[in-house]
Design an enzyme around this catalytic site. Structure first.
Site, short mmCIF file in Angstrom:
data_model
loop_
_atom_site.label_atom_id
_atom_site.label_comp_id
_atom_site.label_asym_id
_atom_site.label_seq_id
_atom_site.Cartn_x
_atom_site.Cartn_y
_atom_site.Cartn_z
CB THR A 213 -0.92 0.02 1.22
OG1 THR A 213 -1.81 -1.12 1.14
CG2 THR A 213 -1.75 1.28 1.27
CE LYS B 141 -5.63 -1.07 1.66
NZ LYS B 141 -4.34 -1.78 1.75
CE LYS C 213 1.59 2.24 4.40
NZ LYS C 213 1.94 0.99 3.67
#
Length: 288
Positions: free
Chosen positions: A97, A172, A240
């Site tokens: 990711t 995502k 994050k």
């Protein structure tokens, strides 16, 4: 069966690579901590390489699942990076990711070598990786995606091409935006039910059958009520991801007030020592 390499054997990458080996693919692994790669080979067979470049040599497909943009550049670029060992016609699949920006950057670098690139972040967490039921969101061109879709199926229950390079990462981000607000709402619901003197498990059982129902409620509601946060997706990782999507929102002008607020709530959880708690630990800040 394909000859493949897998770079990064953490809580996601290790099981994903294991599923590839279990399906009969010839897997060479690389991990920054060599002992983890050694343990993986003992458990699954295959072979271990000392650098990403060595792992990628001769591979039809190279998969990666590492920490962030810089980690990804570290295993892809440079003299010891995977691209240095890949042949024209091979495909690099990134399950990290990361930002859409780095996906486009690495897709361009791969293209210069005649190598395909697919950004393919996943959803489903550690349990999804272990059980081979991840959802995979991909960016790249259709021809390149077609080469890897069947191999990704080793650990995915759903896999879809969302658009050109970077589209997987952007999808995502949408996933994490939706989860952030949902988990905060569920946390407040559990907290409210407790303060109201209700049987929280009974409340969750009945409302999960209606419009309030969700994966998070079904899988995390009871453990949130019990104050158990020792599984699933860590707060550090969620922060994050939220940082990446908030940066992207600043670039594209999207307004994400709830996501920004929940990011600060997760910062409070980190200050409580909950860096490695599951993301459902948002409820803990309400009950301290």
């Amino acid at each position: 069966m394909a000859k493949v390499a897998f770079l990064g054997l953490g809580v996601m990458g290790g099981p994903m690579a294991g599923h590839l080996a279990g399906k009969g693919h010839a897997v060479t692994v690389y991990n920054r901590t060599a002992a983890k790669a050694e343990a993986w080979v003992k458990a699954h067979g295959g072979s271990q390489a000392s650098t990403p470049r060595a792992a990628a040599q001769g591979a039809e497909m190279v998969f990666a699942c590492v920490g962030n943009d810089d980690d990804l550049r570290g295993v892809v670029l440079g003299a010891d990076g995977a691209l240095a060992g890949m042949s024209a016609g091979a495909v690099f699949v990134d399950h990290t990711t990361a930002s859409a920006e780095v996906a486009r950057e690495l897709a361009a670098a791969a293209s210069e070598k005649g190598v395909g690139f697919v950004d393919a972040p996943v959803s489903g967490g550690q349990a999804g990786a272990e059980n081979g039921v991840l959802t995979v969101m991909c960016g790249g061109d259709a021809g390149t995606y077609a080469k890897v879709e069947g191999v990704i199926a080793a650990y995915a229950r759903a896999c879809r091409l969302m658009g050109p390079a970077g589209a997987g990462q952007l999808t995502k981000m949408v996933n994490q935006i939706c989860i952030a607000g949902l988990v905060q709402g569920l946390s407040e619901g559990v907290h409210f039910a407790k303060r109201a003197g209700l049987d929280v498990e009974a409340v969750l059982d009945v409302i999960s059958k209606g419009a309030a129902g969700s994966w998070q409620m079904e899988n995390r509601g009871a453990t949130m009520n019990a104050g158990k946060f020792d599984f699933g997706f860590a707060v550090d990782w969620m922060r994050k991801d939220l940082g990446i999507l908030l940066d992207e929102a600043r670039r594209n002008g999207a307004k994400l007030p709830v996501s920004a607020l929940v990011d600060q709530f997760y910062a409070e959880v980190q200050a409580m020592g909950g860096n490695r708690w599951d993301t459902s630990s948002l409820v803990a800040r309400l009950e301290r």
